[in-house]
Design a protein around this motif. Structure first.
Motif, PDB file in Angstrom:
ATOM      1  N   ASP A 151      23.252  10.394  19.924  1.00  0.00           N
ATOM      2  CA  ASP A 151      21.883  10.480  19.421  1.00  0.00           C
ATOM      3  C   ASP A 151      21.346   9.074  19.192  1.00  0.00           C
ATOM      4  N   ARG A 152      20.034   8.964  19.132  1.00  0.00           N
ATOM      5  CA  ARG A 152      19.382   7.699  18.800  1.00  0.00           C
ATOM      6  C   ARG A 152      18.810   7.807  17.382  1.00  0.00           C
ATOM      7  N   GLY A 153      19.637   8.327  16.489  1.00  0.00           N
ATOM      8  CA  GLY A 153      19.218   8.546  15.118  1.00  0.00           C
ATOM      9  C   GLY A 153      19.374   7.316  14.248  1.00  0.00           C
ATOM     10  N   GLN A 154      19.400   7.543  12.937  1.00  0.00           N
ATOM     11  CA  GLN A 154      19.451   6.448  11.980  1.00  0.00           C
ATOM     12  C   GLN A 154      20.836   5.818  11.865  1.00  0.00           C
ATOM     13  N   GLY A 155      21.857   6.544  12.279  1.00  0.00           N
ATOM     14  CA  GLY A 155      23.211   6.022  12.182  1.00  0.00           C
ATOM     15  C   GLY A 155      23.869   6.379  10.866  1.00  0.00           C
ATOM     16  N   VAL A 156      25.182   6.229  10.821  1.00  0.00           N
ATOM     17  CA  VAL A 156      25.958   6.625   9.654  1.00  0.00           C
ATOM     18  C   VAL A 156      25.645   5.757   8.436  1.00  0.00           C
ATOM     19  N   LEU A 157      25.511   4.449   8.634  1.00  0.00           N
ATOM     20  CA  LEU A 157      25.285   3.554   7.501  1.00  0.00           C
ATOM     21  C   LEU A 157      24.011   3.919   6.742  1.00  0.00           C
ATOM     22  N   LYS A 158      22.910   4.052   7.446  1.00  0.00           N
ATOM     23  CA  LYS A 158      21.648   4.349   6.774  1.00  0.00           C
ATOM     24  C   LYS A 158      21.694   5.717   6.109  1.00  0.00           C
TER      25      LYS A 158
END
Length: 244
Positions: A151-158
């Motif tokens: 996915d091109r989501g926010q990512g785990v960190l955010k």
């Protein structure tokens, strides 16, 4: 008229090449998921090796290109699930194919549930907040024993910073996501879901390569290995590769 050479396979040969049944190939052709390269006037279907490689060997490359791209674009329709409903439909198809394959009788439920958890996480934690292209890339090749989700989501960190604002790196966030129980209702899917994914794939003796932002981890037989340095090519969102 097409020249039927070694570059084209019959439907039975193509089915063996992909590791699926002829019935599956016919269904994919009829519903537009993956059409034959050429159909004779008599109804015989032929598949080019170029198209077959694009469907199988190239699926990881296609996913990597998508999450690395600086200019966002919509991936190919064969692998793009813009909404969770589309993903669920295609995911259930994969589950049915795995359940019907005697090679996966002992591990199908573990592997499919882990993949389903990763895919569902993408929607749960990005809904209404997709940075650019909504939805996920979902592809699999049971013959080659590989499942890819991106996915091109926010990512785990955010995602985890909502309840763990002290997290500062992608590496640290991945470690927390895969090893700690998070009690916040807002993030319980991301934290607890990925911990379940690790445990399920461990039981199935499968391997997971998971990247988010600048961090990559590899899980194999219960061993968790992180790259402590930043990856040469950070990605937008997450990329998961399950091999079994």
């Amino acid at each position: 008229m097409i020249s039927f050479s070694k570059n084209y396979l019959t439907i039975s040969e193509a089915a063996r090449y992909l590791g699926v049944s002829q019935m599956t190939l016919r269904r994919w052709h009829n519903d537009g998921t993956f059409s034959a390269s050429y159909v004779t006037p008599g109804g015989h279907r032929y598949y080019s090796l170029a198209d077959l490689n694009k469907k199988t060997k190239g699926i990881l490359r296609l996913a990597q290109e998508w999450v690395h791209a600086e200019t966002p674009f919509v991936p190919e329709s064969d692998f793009y699930c813009q909404t969770s409903d589309v993903f669920k439909t295609r995911f259930e198809r994969m589950v049915h194919e795995m359940d019907a394959n005697p090679l996966f009788i002992k591990t199908a439920s573990l592997i499919s549930s882990a993949a389903g958890e990763i895919g569902s996480n993408s929607y749960d934690h990005n809904i209404g907040n997709w940075p650019d292209v909504p939805g996920i890339f979902f592809a699999y090749d049971l013959g080659k024993r590989i499942i890819i989700l991106a996915d091109r989501g926010q990512g785990v960190l955010k995602t985890l910073q909502r309840v763990r604002p002290n997290l500062v790196s992608d590496q640290e966030a991945l470690h927390v996501a895969f090893t700690e129980i998070l009690t916040s209702r807002e993030n319980e899917h991301r934290g607890n879901g990925l911990k379940y994914t690790k445990d399920a794939l461990n039981l199935a003796d499968a391997t997971l390569n998971f990247q988010s932002g600048t961090a990559t981890l590899r899980i194999q037989k219960g061993i968790l290995k992180f790259k402590t340095e930043k990856t040469p090519d950070p990605i937008h969102g997450c990329l998961s590769v399950i091999e079994f």
